[in-house]
Scaffold this motif. Structure first.
Motif, PDB file in Angstrom:
ATOM      1  N   UNK A 186      -6.004 -61.866  -8.231  1.00 47.37           N
ATOM      2  CA  UNK A 186      -7.462 -61.771  -8.283  1.00 47.37           C
ATOM      3  C   UNK A 186      -7.934 -61.131  -9.585  1.00 47.37           C
ATOM      4  N   UNK A 187      -6.965 -60.654 -10.408  1.00 45.59           N
ATOM      5  CA  UNK A 187      -7.336 -59.956 -11.628  1.00 45.59           C
ATOM      6  C   UNK A 187      -7.528 -60.974 -12.756  1.00 45.59           C
ATOM      7  N   UNK A 188      -8.626 -61.691 -12.701  1.00 44.60           N
ATOM      8  CA  UNK A 188      -8.900 -62.696 -13.714  1.00 44.60           C
ATOM      9  C   UNK A 188      -9.149 -62.067 -15.081  1.00 44.60           C
ATOM     10  N   UNK A 189      -9.611 -60.813 -15.088  1.00 42.75           N
ATOM     11  CA  UNK A 189      -9.883 -60.125 -16.342  1.00 42.75           C
ATOM     12  C   UNK A 189      -8.609 -59.976 -17.165  1.00 42.75           C
ATOM     13  N   UNK A 190      -7.532 -59.518 -16.520  1.00 39.49           N
ATOM     14  CA  UNK A 190      -6.272 -59.336 -17.246  1.00 39.49           C
ATOM     15  C   UNK A 190      -5.763 -60.664 -17.795  1.00 39.49           C
ATOM     16  N   UNK A 191      -5.846 -61.705 -16.985  1.00 43.50           N
ATOM     17  CA  UNK A 191      -5.384 -63.024 -17.414  1.00 43.50           C
ATOM     18  C   UNK A 191      -6.227 -63.531 -18.577  1.00 43.50           C
ATOM     19  N   UNK A 192      -7.532 -63.334 -18.499  1.00 40.54           N
ATOM     20  CA  UNK A 192      -8.426 -63.766 -19.566  1.00 40.54           C
ATOM     21  C   UNK A 192      -8.151 -63.019 -20.868  1.00 40.54           C
ATOM     22  N   UNK A 193      -7.902 -61.710 -20.758  1.00 39.33           N
ATOM     23  CA  UNK A 193      -7.606 -60.914 -21.944  1.00 39.33           C
ATOM     24  C   UNK A 193      -6.285 -61.352 -22.578  1.00 39.33           C
ATOM     25  N   UNK A 194      -5.287 -61.637 -21.745  1.00 39.32           N
ATOM     26  CA  UNK A 194      -3.998 -62.075 -22.258  1.00 39.32           C
ATOM     27  C   UNK A 194      -4.130 -63.441 -22.923  1.00 39.32           C
ATOM     28  N   UNK A 195      -4.906 -64.326 -22.310  1.00 38.75           N
ATOM     29  CA  UNK A 195      -5.128 -65.644 -22.908  1.00 38.75           C
ATOM     30  C   UNK A 195      -5.782 -65.521 -24.276  1.00 38.75           C
ATOM     31  N   UNK A 250       5.729 -63.853 -46.487  1.00 37.51           N
ATOM     32  CA  UNK A 250       5.217 -64.735 -47.538  1.00 37.51           C
ATOM     33  C   UNK A 250       3.740 -64.479 -47.767  1.00 37.51           C
ATOM     34  N   UNK A 251       2.983 -64.329 -46.681  1.00 40.79           N
ATOM     35  CA  UNK A 251       1.559 -64.005 -46.823  1.00 40.79           C
ATOM     36  C   UNK A 251       1.372 -62.677 -47.548  1.00 40.79           C
ATOM     37  N   UNK A 252       2.211 -61.703 -47.220  1.00 49.79           N
ATOM     38  CA  UNK A 252       2.109 -60.399 -47.883  1.00 49.79           C
ATOM     39  C   UNK A 252       2.427 -60.522 -49.371  1.00 49.79           C
ATOM     40  N   UNK A 253       3.481 -61.264 -49.708  1.00 49.78           N
ATOM     41  CA  UNK A 253       3.837 -61.460 -51.120  1.00 49.78           C
ATOM     42  C   UNK A 253       2.688 -62.083 -51.899  1.00 49.78           C
ATOM     43  N   UNK A 254       2.017 -63.054 -51.275  1.00 50.06           N
ATOM     44  CA  UNK A 254       0.984 -63.826 -51.974  1.00 50.06           C
ATOM     45  C   UNK A 254      -0.418 -63.279 -51.724  1.00 50.06           C
ATOM     46  N   UNK A 255      -0.510 -62.148 -51.029  1.00 46.34           N
ATOM     47  CA  UNK A 255      -1.787 -61.508 -50.721  1.00 46.34           C
ATOM     48  C   UNK A 255      -2.749 -62.459 -50.005  1.00 46.34           C
ATOM     49  N   UNK A 256      -2.178 -63.205 -49.074  1.00 43.87           N
ATOM     50  CA  UNK A 256      -2.966 -64.088 -48.215  1.00 43.87           C
ATOM     51  C   UNK A 256      -3.195 -63.372 -46.897  1.00 43.87           C
ATOM     52  N   UNK A 257      -4.430 -63.260 -46.486  1.00 43.99           N
ATOM     53  CA  UNK A 257      -4.758 -62.536 -45.258  1.00 43.99           C
ATOM     54  C   UNK A 257      -4.256 -63.285 -44.036  1.00 43.99           C
ATOM     55  N   UNK A 258      -3.607 -62.539 -43.144  1.00 46.09           N
ATOM     56  CA  UNK A 258      -3.161 -63.090 -41.863  1.00 46.09           C
ATOM     57  C   UNK A 258      -3.636 -62.143 -40.771  1.00 46.09           C
ATOM     58  N   UNK A 259      -4.551 -62.618 -39.927  1.00 47.60           N
ATOM     59  CA  UNK A 259      -5.203 -61.743 -38.947  1.00 47.60           C
ATOM     60  C   UNK A 259      -4.374 -61.650 -37.669  1.00 47.60           C
ATOM     61  N   UNK A 260      -3.201 -61.031 -37.760  1.00 45.88           N
ATOM     62  CA  UNK A 260      -2.349 -60.846 -36.589  1.00 45.88           C
ATOM     63  C   UNK A 260      -2.955 -59.792 -35.669  1.00 45.88           C
ATOM     64  N   UNK A 261      -3.124 -60.086 -34.378  1.00 41.21           N
ATOM     65  CA  UNK A 261      -3.791 -59.123 -33.492  1.00 41.21           C
ATOM     66  C   UNK A 261      -2.884 -57.968 -33.080  1.00 41.21           C
ATOM     67  N   UNK A 262      -3.511 -56.862 -32.699  1.00 42.46           N
ATOM     68  CA  UNK A 262      -2.790 -55.737 -32.110  1.00 42.46           C
ATOM     69  C   UNK A 262      -2.809 -55.898 -30.593  1.00 42.46           C
ATOM     70  N   UNK A 263      -1.637 -55.834 -29.991  1.00 38.40           N
ATOM     71  CA  UNK A 263      -1.518 -56.163 -28.572  1.00 38.40           C
ATOM     72  C   UNK A 263      -2.226 -55.156 -27.667  1.00 38.40           C
ATOM     73  N   UNK A 264      -2.407 -53.914 -28.122  1.00 37.65           N
ATOM     74  CA  UNK A 264      -3.053 -52.895 -27.290  1.00 37.65           C
ATOM     75  C   UNK A 264      -4.573 -53.013 -27.270  1.00 37.65           C
ATOM     76  N   UNK A 265      -5.126 -53.865 -28.124  1.00 37.55           N
ATOM     77  CA  UNK A 265      -6.580 -53.996 -28.186  1.00 37.55           C
ATOM     78  C   UNK A 265      -7.138 -54.894 -27.077  1.00 37.55           C
ATOM     79  N   UNK A 266      -6.259 -55.470 -26.271  1.00 35.47           N
ATOM     80  CA  UNK A 266      -6.684 -56.372 -25.199  1.00 35.47           C
ATOM     81  C   UNK A 266      -6.258 -55.777 -23.857  1.00 35.47           C
ATOM     82  N   UNK A 267      -7.134 -55.888 -22.866  1.00 34.68           N
ATOM     83  CA  UNK A 267      -6.922 -55.224 -21.573  1.00 34.68           C
ATOM     84  C   UNK A 267      -6.121 -56.093 -20.613  1.00 34.68           C
ATOM     85  N   UNK A 268      -4.908 -56.446 -21.034  1.00 33.09           N
ATOM     86  CA  UNK A 268      -4.035 -57.279 -20.201  1.00 33.09           C
ATOM     87  C   UNK A 268      -3.103 -56.460 -19.315  1.00 33.09           C
ATOM     88  N   UNK A 269      -2.987 -55.164 -19.613  1.00 32.51           N
ATOM     89  CA  UNK A 269      -2.161 -54.294 -18.777  1.00 32.51           C
ATOM     90  C   UNK A 269      -0.671 -54.365 -19.038  1.00 32.51           C
TER      91      UNK A 269
END
Length: 237
Positions: free
Chosen positions: A204-213, A147-166
């Motif tokens: 102990x890997x708080x970084x991965x958890x933080x990135x996933x959050x 629906x957003x695409x039909x109406x040219x409404x921007x939807x900022x869906x993230x790319x999952x590989x851009x975050x260091x969650x592993x």
């Protein structure tokens, strides 16, 4: 707040820990879902600034789910919204907010006060479920993304590989969905289970958890902020 909020957008994110990733839950049965997060966005008047937040559960167990529900209903009560904006909220988000409140309370051995509060606050506002207009314009089962695409409404869906969650989304996907760089709702259900495991664990890997959050938060916001522009774009053509 004491002033009435014109519109409040709601979207829930869920997990289905009793189902494998290839199994379809019964979308009408709240026993097949648990809440992971609730995204809220408010706008005081058309054209004014949109303020959003994501409420995340902090672990497994009915107590953590009840805490998320309690925080959600408090936000809704404070907002005093005139209108609730959703996409498929009448068939999914609202029934499962109510359903999970009943189920989690029963599992935790508490009373049904929270479920009653949810009923009251959702009944106090007018529902504006954009799915109905979208399906009339573009056909049954048209998604929010389409629906957003039909109406040219921007939807900022993230790319999952851009975050260091592993994590690798393709490990949980059916073959037809493998290779998609964008995080999907089905991915959220799988990533969300890992997130709740990490919340309960001693990792102990708080970084991965933080990135996933952060990934989950960005995705959740992308499901509510576009609803205002989309609502104002009607009639859909």
């Amino acid at each position: 707040m004491t002033n009435s909020v014109t519109r409040l957008a709601i979207d829930i994110e869920t997990v289905s820990p009793n189902h494998e990733y290839w199994e379809k839950p019964d979308f009408r049965d709240s026993h097949d879902f648990e809440l992971l997060a609730v995204a809220l966005a408010i706008q005081q008047s058309p054209g004014s600034e949109i303020q959003s937040e994501v409420l995340l559960r902090n672990g497994w167990g009915p107590e953590s789910e009840l805490a998320l529900l309690s925080e959600t209903v408090t936000r809704l009560e404070d907002a005093e919204a005139e209108t609730y904006l959703t996409y498929n909220g009448e068939a999914f988000d609202f029934p499962h907010l109510r359903g999970r409140a009943h189920i989690a309370a029963e599992d935790a051995g508490t009373d049904g006060t929270l479920a009653e509060r949810i009923d009251r606050v959702l009944s106090a506002g007018t529902s504006d479920d954009l799915k109905h207009d979208a399906w009339k314009a573009f056909g049954r089962y048209t998604t929010l993304e389409d629906t957003c695409a039909h109406m040219r409404v921007s939807q900022e869906t993230p790319e999952w590989q851009e975050y260091a969650h592993g994590l690798n989304a393709d490990d949980f996907r059916v073959d037809r969905d493998k290779g998609d760089p964008l995080l999907t709702g089905a991915d959220v259900a799988q990533f969300g289970e890992h997130y709740l495991d990490w919340c309960d664990g001693d990792s102990a890997d708080e970084k991965r958890c933080s990135e996933l959050e952060e990934l989950l938060r960005v995705y959740a916001v992308s499901d509510v902020v576009p609803l205002f522009e989309l609502a104002d774009s009607r009639p859909f053509m």
